[in-house]
Design a protein around this motif. Structure first.
Motif, mmCIF file in Angstrom:
data_model
loop_
_atom_site.group_PDB
_atom_site.id
_atom_site.type_symbol
_atom_site.label_atom_id
_atom_site.label_comp_id
_atom_site.label_asym_id
_atom_site.label_seq_id
_atom_site.Cartn_x
_atom_site.Cartn_y
_atom_site.Cartn_z
ATOM 1 N N TYR B 67 28.704 57.538 38.729
ATOM 2 C CA TYR B 67 27.677 57.108 38.970
ATOM 3 C C TYR B 67 26.556 57.357 38.238
ATOM 4 C CZ TYR B 67 29.643 54.211 42.993
ATOM 5 O OH TYR B 67 30.450 53.629 43.618
ATOM 6 N N ARG B 69 27.018 57.249 34.995
ATOM 7 C CA ARG B 69 27.488 56.272 34.120
ATOM 8 C C ARG B 69 26.899 54.980 34.364
ATOM 9 N NH1 ARG B 69 33.542 58.125 33.839
ATOM 10 N NH2 ARG B 69 33.149 60.277 32.864
ATOM 11 N N TRP B 70 26.926 54.572 35.604
ATOM 12 C CA TRP B 70 26.623 53.147 36.031
ATOM 13 C C TRP B 70 25.093 52.987 35.946
ATOM 14 C CZ3 TRP B 70 28.760 49.845 40.529
ATOM 15 C CH2 TRP B 70 30.084 50.039 40.582
ATOM 16 N N LEU B 71 24.350 54.350 36.216
ATOM 17 C CA LEU B 71 22.990 54.161 36.136
ATOM 18 C C LEU B 71 22.415 54.031 34.539
ATOM 19 C CD1 LEU B 71 20.805 54.451 38.075
ATOM 20 C CD2 LEU B 71 20.562 56.844 37.880
ATOM 21 N N ARG C 24 16.349 59.336 39.706
ATOM 22 C CA ARG C 24 16.146 58.189 38.893
ATOM 23 C C ARG C 24 16.732 56.839 39.517
ATOM 24 N NH1 ARG C 24 15.611 59.063 33.575
ATOM 25 N NH2 ARG C 24 15.928 57.219 32.380
ATOM 26 N N ALA C 25 17.910 56.925 40.436
ATOM 27 C CA ALA C 25 18.291 55.567 41.010
ATOM 28 C C ALA C 25 17.147 55.304 42.189
ATOM 29 C CB ALA C 25 19.697 55.913 41.928
ATOM 30 N N LEU C 28 14.571 53.704 40.099
ATOM 31 C CA LEU C 28 14.964 52.244 39.375
ATOM 32 C C LEU C 28 14.851 51.159 40.686
ATOM 33 C CD1 LEU C 28 16.334 50.405 37.435
ATOM 34 C CD2 LEU C 28 18.523 51.378 38.029
ATOM 35 N N LYS C 130 38.859 58.260 39.605
ATOM 36 C CA LYS C 130 37.972 57.873 38.460
ATOM 37 C C LYS C 130 38.019 59.010 37.475
ATOM 38 C CE LYS C 130 34.862 57.678 41.645
ATOM 39 N NZ LYS C 130 33.492 57.529 42.372
#
Lengths: 92, 94, 209
Positions: B67, B69-71, C24-25, C28, C130
């Motif tokens: 995530y 990378r997603w960000l 950061r998320a 955002l 992943k």
């Protein structure tokens, strides 16, 4: 050009600078069309904000693992199936 | 043939596969949900998401978690589209 | 090439045990909501949907296919339509393909380019799916990978590795374990693990009491 299930194809060996969904390990390799998945928007243009039209036919291509790497460890009959867009395929 | 960092099939490695399970953290769920919302708003499709991820510097790509990378990609695409000004997110964090 | 062949962050962890990406998320989200680019309610709803999906959904499909041959044929022909019969939404991917493991063929799924996964039917993918080593070795050394997961195939079984590189999502229909003839559909569904629907494991019959 449209391929049918069972036909032999080769994946183009070309490089492509931008986003694309053809993994390097099958480029230049030959296989057989296993399924025709249908038509989908082209990720190569869609990735840059375009609409991805015209749609491209997506195929499931079956490769013998021995075709992909000589030292396939076992199982001569083992296969790898990869979804590849038509414009990456050439008739063989 | 030159390999892009995300094109991992057959990439030489002898790393074992870490099979430990982890519940997604709140920020990971949030990142996923934000990307879905941006996609519903027509601001970022899955191909753009992937292209943004692939534009990461290779060493950063390998170091980053999924995530992260997603960000990175969401921020890249949003700046590209003028939704965010360059550096706007950083400014918010200081 | 790089030594960094693992999939976790090296960023310093903050005092609350979160990586910098967490702040950061959140920032955002704040910015996008302020700009009215996204609605907070939509984001919450997406989170709810994400956590509501789990391998139990896919397991229902598998168990139904085990007890109903005609359903199985429909599942193999069009997994999206078959999922709808069980009120399961198979997600935004236009095509979902179910592949059947048999006595002679074993399928396993990977996405070497990113982490494509039938999330609507199985929930979010596990970390290992992943991870960089899985994405690399599932194609170059699939038998080795299966061995790490404790699965050894008979010599005469054809191993088919599916690399979901494009718009299609794959779900594996594993083999029904022996000795489960007496079990109900619901009991069978409980045997179907996430990993068996990715093709790195085989469901096992419950130990008899």
């Amino acid at each position: 050009m449209t391929f049918r299930a069972g036909e032999r194809v080769r994946v183009a060996a070309r490089t492509h600078e931008g986003h694309h969904r053809t993994p390097g390990y099958v480029k230049g390799k030959s296989g057989r069309v296993e399924r025709v998945h249908g038509r989908f928007r082209n990720p190569e243009t869609r990735a840059y904000g375009a609409d991805g039209l015209p749609e491209r036919v997506l195929y499931q291509v079956c490769f013998a693992q021995q075709e992909l790497w000589l030292e396939a460890r076992r199982g001569a009959g083992d296969t790898t199936l990869v979804d590849i867009f038509e414009h990456w395929l050439e008739a063989e | 043939m030159e390999r892009a960092v995300h094109d991992r099939g057959v990439w030489p490695t002898d790393m074992p596969i870490d099979r430990s399970e982890h519940e997604l953290a709140d920020w990971e769920l949030l990142t996923d949900a934000l990307v879905s919302a941006l996609s519903s708003e027509g601001l970022m499709n899955v191909d753009e998401l992937r292209r943004g991820i692939e534009s990461m510097p290779p060493d950063e790509y390998e170091r980053a978690s999924y995530y992260e990378r997603w960000l990175f990609s969401a921020e890249t695409i949003l700046v590209e589209k003028g939704v965010l000004a360059p550096g706007e997110l950083d400014a918010r964090l200081t | 090439m790089s030594e960094h062949d693992h999939d976790h962050s090296h960023d310093p962890i903050t005092a609350d045990g979160e990586p910098p990406a967490a702040a950061r998320a959140r920032a955002l989200e704040e910015l996008l909501v302020e700009k009215a680019v996204v609605q907070r309610e939509d984001v919450r709803r997406n989170i709810d949907r994400l956590v509501s999906r789990s391998p139990a959904d896919g397991a229902r499909l598998v168990a139904r296919a085990w007890v109903d041959t005609e359903f199985k044929e429909r599942l193999l022909a069009d997994a999206r339509a078959a999922a709808q019969e069980l009120d399961l939404d198979s997600g935004p991917s236009p095509v979902v393909v179910a592949v059947e493991n048999t006595e002679t063929v074993h399928h396993m799924v990977v996405c070497t380019l990113c982490s494509c996964y039938p999330r609507a039917l199985l929930g979010p993918p596990p970390d290992w799916y992943k991870s960089l080593p899985y994405r690399s070795r599932a194609v170059s050394d699939p038998h080795g990978v299966l061995a790490e997961f404790g699965l050894e195939l008979d010599e005469d079984v054809e191993l088919r590795v599916l690399d979901s590189t494009a718009d299609v999502r794959y779900i594996v229909l594993p083999r029904k374990p022996e000795g489960t003839e007496e079990l109900s559909e619901q009991e069978l569904a409980a045997l179907v693990t996430r990993d068996s629907m990715i093709g790195v494991a085989q469901p096992v019959a419950p130990a008899t009491a």
